[in-house]
Motif scaffolding. Sequence first.
Motif, PDB file in Angstrom:
ATOM      1  N   SER A   1      -8.611   0.860   3.764  1.00 47.88           N
ATOM      2  CA  SER A   1      -9.401   0.608   2.551  1.00 47.88           C
ATOM      3  C   SER A   1      -8.485   0.290   1.373  1.00 47.88           C
ATOM      4  O   SER A   1      -8.855  -0.461   0.467  1.00 47.88           O
ATOM      5  N   GLN A   2      -7.279   0.849   1.417  1.00 51.09           N
ATOM      6  CA  GLN A   2      -6.320   0.568   0.361  1.00 51.09           C
ATOM      7  C   GLN A   2      -5.737  -0.838   0.533  1.00 51.09           C
ATOM      8  O   GLN A   2      -5.580  -1.584  -0.438  1.00 51.09           O
TER       9      GLN A   2
ATOM     10  N   ASN B   1      -6.710  -9.642  -2.055  1.00 51.33           N
ATOM     11  CA  ASN B   1      -7.591 -10.346  -2.992  1.00 51.33           C
ATOM     12  C   ASN B   1      -7.513 -11.857  -2.798  1.00 51.33           C
ATOM     13  O   ASN B   1      -7.370 -12.621  -3.746  1.00 51.33           O
TER      14      ASN B   1
ATOM     15  N   LEU C   1      -7.249  -3.282   2.008  1.00 51.97           N
ATOM     16  CA  LEU C   1      -8.342  -4.220   1.744  1.00 51.97           C
ATOM     17  C   LEU C   1      -8.519  -4.443   0.241  1.00 51.97           C
ATOM     18  O   LEU C   1      -8.786  -5.562  -0.201  1.00 51.97           O
ATOM     19  N   ALA C   2      -8.327  -3.388  -0.536  1.00 54.32           N
ATOM     20  CA  ALA C   2      -8.439  -3.529  -1.993  1.00 54.32           C
ATOM     21  C   ALA C   2      -7.339  -4.442  -2.539  1.00 54.32           C
ATOM     22  O   ALA C   2      -7.512  -5.105  -3.564  1.00 54.32           O
ATOM     23  N   LEU C   3      -6.210  -4.489  -1.847  1.00 53.35           N
ATOM     24  CA  LEU C   3      -5.096  -5.340  -2.287  1.00 53.35           C
ATOM     25  C   LEU C   3      -5.217  -6.767  -1.747  1.00 53.35           C
ATOM     26  O   LEU C   3      -4.519  -7.663  -2.195  1.00 53.35           O
TER      27      LEU C   3
ATOM     28  N   SER D   1       0.816  -1.219   0.000  1.00 55.24           N
ATOM     29  CA  SER D   1       0.000   0.000   0.000  1.00 55.24           C
ATOM     30  C   SER D   1       0.846   1.265   0.000  1.00 55.24           C
ATOM     31  O   SER D   1       0.380   2.319  -0.414  1.00 55.24           O
TER      32      SER D   1
END
Lengths: 402, 402
Positions: A261-262, A268, A264-266, A112
Amino acid sequence: MSDAFDYSNLIATGLPAPAAKWTGFAKYNFIGGHNDPEGIPVEGLVASAERVLKRRGQSLATYNTDGGPLGDIELRQFLADKLQQYRGFTPSVDEILITSGSNHALTLICDSLLNAGDTAIAEEYSYAGMLGRIRGSGAELLGVKLDNEGIRPDSLKSVLEDCRSRDVTPKFLFTIPTIQNPTSTVMPVHRRREILDLTREYGVAVVEDECYADLMWDETWPDSMRAMSRSEHVIHVGSFSKYLSPALRLGYVVAPWQLLSQMLALKNDGGTSALSQMVVADFMREHYDDHVASMNTRLERKRDVLVEAVREAFGDSAKYEIPAGGIYLWLKLPDSVDTLLLERHALAEGVAFNPGSQWSVDPDNARSHLRLCFANPDESTIREGVAKLAQICSREFGLPAT
Amino acid sequence: MSDAFDYSNLIATGLPAPAAKWTGFAKYNFIGGHNDPEGIPVEGLVASAERVLKRRGQSLATYNTDGGPLGDIELRQFLADKLQQYRGFTPSVDEILITSGSNHALTLICDSLLNAGDTAIAEEYSYAGMLGRIRGSGAELLGVKLDNEGIRPDSLKSVLEDCRSRDVTPKFLFTIPTIQNPTSTVMPVHRRREILDLTREYGVAVVEDECYADLMWDETWPDSMRAMSRSEHVIHVGSFSKYLSPALRLGYVVAPWQLLSQMLALKNDGGTSALSQMVVADFMREHYDDHVASMNTRLERKRDVLVEAVREAFGDSAKYEIPAGGIYLWLKLPDSVDTLLLERHALAEGVAFNPGSQWSVDPDNARSHLRLCFANPDESTIREGVAKLAQICSREFGLPAT
């Protein structure tokens, strides 16, 4: 087989070396962060598994069960309560992301924050996994000096000033303030304050890894850095690996939503394994205090056995601080001992340890250091293994003198 | 707060958009690969958790327990036996790597084989996660046409010839031969043979994803591609997500050591969660047959309910093949319906589905398609949700006619 297919033309370039076949643990297993088999609370886990599966088992039918991608809601609630009670700060459950071990949390933090060409700072001796992640990102890795109270503020100030003179803002300082890995020291409150103020002044985030903080034998240990005032730039990381089980793969990161949130987006991965989360949440809500007390009693005894064994076998040839908690003893042997070479000889005779250079920002700076984890072997295996290691060291390097 | 710290200058560039806050599952939940809550064998898992923790719980003290980084030895043994009995081939336990879901296996495959600029082939409609992984690697992604027997060999041949004329050897063909995602078709044996021969002739590996293969209602389903002769270029992937629980995060990949050792070197996660592996191994050794039979009965009934509901609500406006197994219905609506737009309207009214363009190598090629997962909602929720979706579609696009 005539039909065999050769993958060599298809395998990507630039990969790490292929893994070697696993041949089992060494007889004298002082490596890694393995824990004490006797410390696994089997009966308690059985009871929790039964209770939680009957209550919540059907929720395993959906990804992430019913708590969403941040992780099991009962585990996040346990952590919020525990951090309040023992580490001095009170995150909301929406500021906690459960990860598959703290290593995974650190990976998400690096991914991140770091692009190639960025700069990050770590303690001169630090967790090999994180040093590898930072280097792997293509960022520049700078070290700051340690003493027996953790990071030396003068060293940090000098590194930050040097960066500023080059117009560089490091992305973060990685620190393990409460039972440092590998040195097992504890940073006192006044140092924490100085490190927080310095990093904040220079606009540098702090990644605080507290994965050993539950394993502190002196109950007056300081609050986490995140608990102190003006610490909003601290990203807090923890784990269940060291005080419960590394095989469960449960860790966490606490950060503001802007950053979380960043991450969490990573993340996967379809979520972190829910059965472990459910069982551990149920177990810890009832047994955290008892379990940690029992684990600490066990580990403190093993620490004593190891320190005594090292004193007997290595005498003045080994320098070390007595660990205040955790699972590691960090040894400095005489400069003439190359611990990478020693490792090769020791492994051949069933003694496994971690050479210092792998735990060092500058590998040459720890060529004669090594780390021993005392949690896994039983007491007689600790004694035998250390005696054997000293014999091998003596044979190969002439020290300790026999 | 005046002390708040702004991370925006520290966050890396080139990241995906930050995650949105989770707001719970939709009332009519037709997305993803969620399963049937009633299908979770709670009592059996309780019994297995108790049995296996009492027998092996102490091994949780070490990373990866006692089976090494390939994964739990009892789970790998179960898989070797199951693949022999049901999928027609017999890997050794050292050719099986347990992963945190099949998605993780596919990630390791992509990372082991693909560099930026490489080429990979997938079925024109395919698993969104894998299409994303291939695109994310910087490789070129080519599609091959499907019919109701899976990959059309003429289309594959034409793609391979075109690559050869450009002096390109694609790294692999990604296929889901046994209950394709999203189309739910089954590739017959003669097609498998043709696809194997073609790929082998062109030196292209085959990634065979069989994560739905246990959910086949006709028990005459074909062996896996890996089971056929001259199939050494097939990398076999499977999962426990679809016939047991997606929240457990357990999948696997079967490959020769030449390739598996490379994947293992990239799997730097400290191992896949061991408690889930132990419990599932114990449960499946005793209950695989009963459990899968019961799950399939349940899913077949839901398939019937969904197909009937779609027929009633959409009439001739929806085209589809009746699924032969699995958990998905793949619908083609009239060209005038844009399912990305439809999704937005439907979500606002609590109906969640997957728009076709996200499951398509060429997104424009599935603008009027959508995928419905029928495993999670109960029967009356399926009926209500489909009726609601048809109403919304009719209101927004004039079809189906009311």
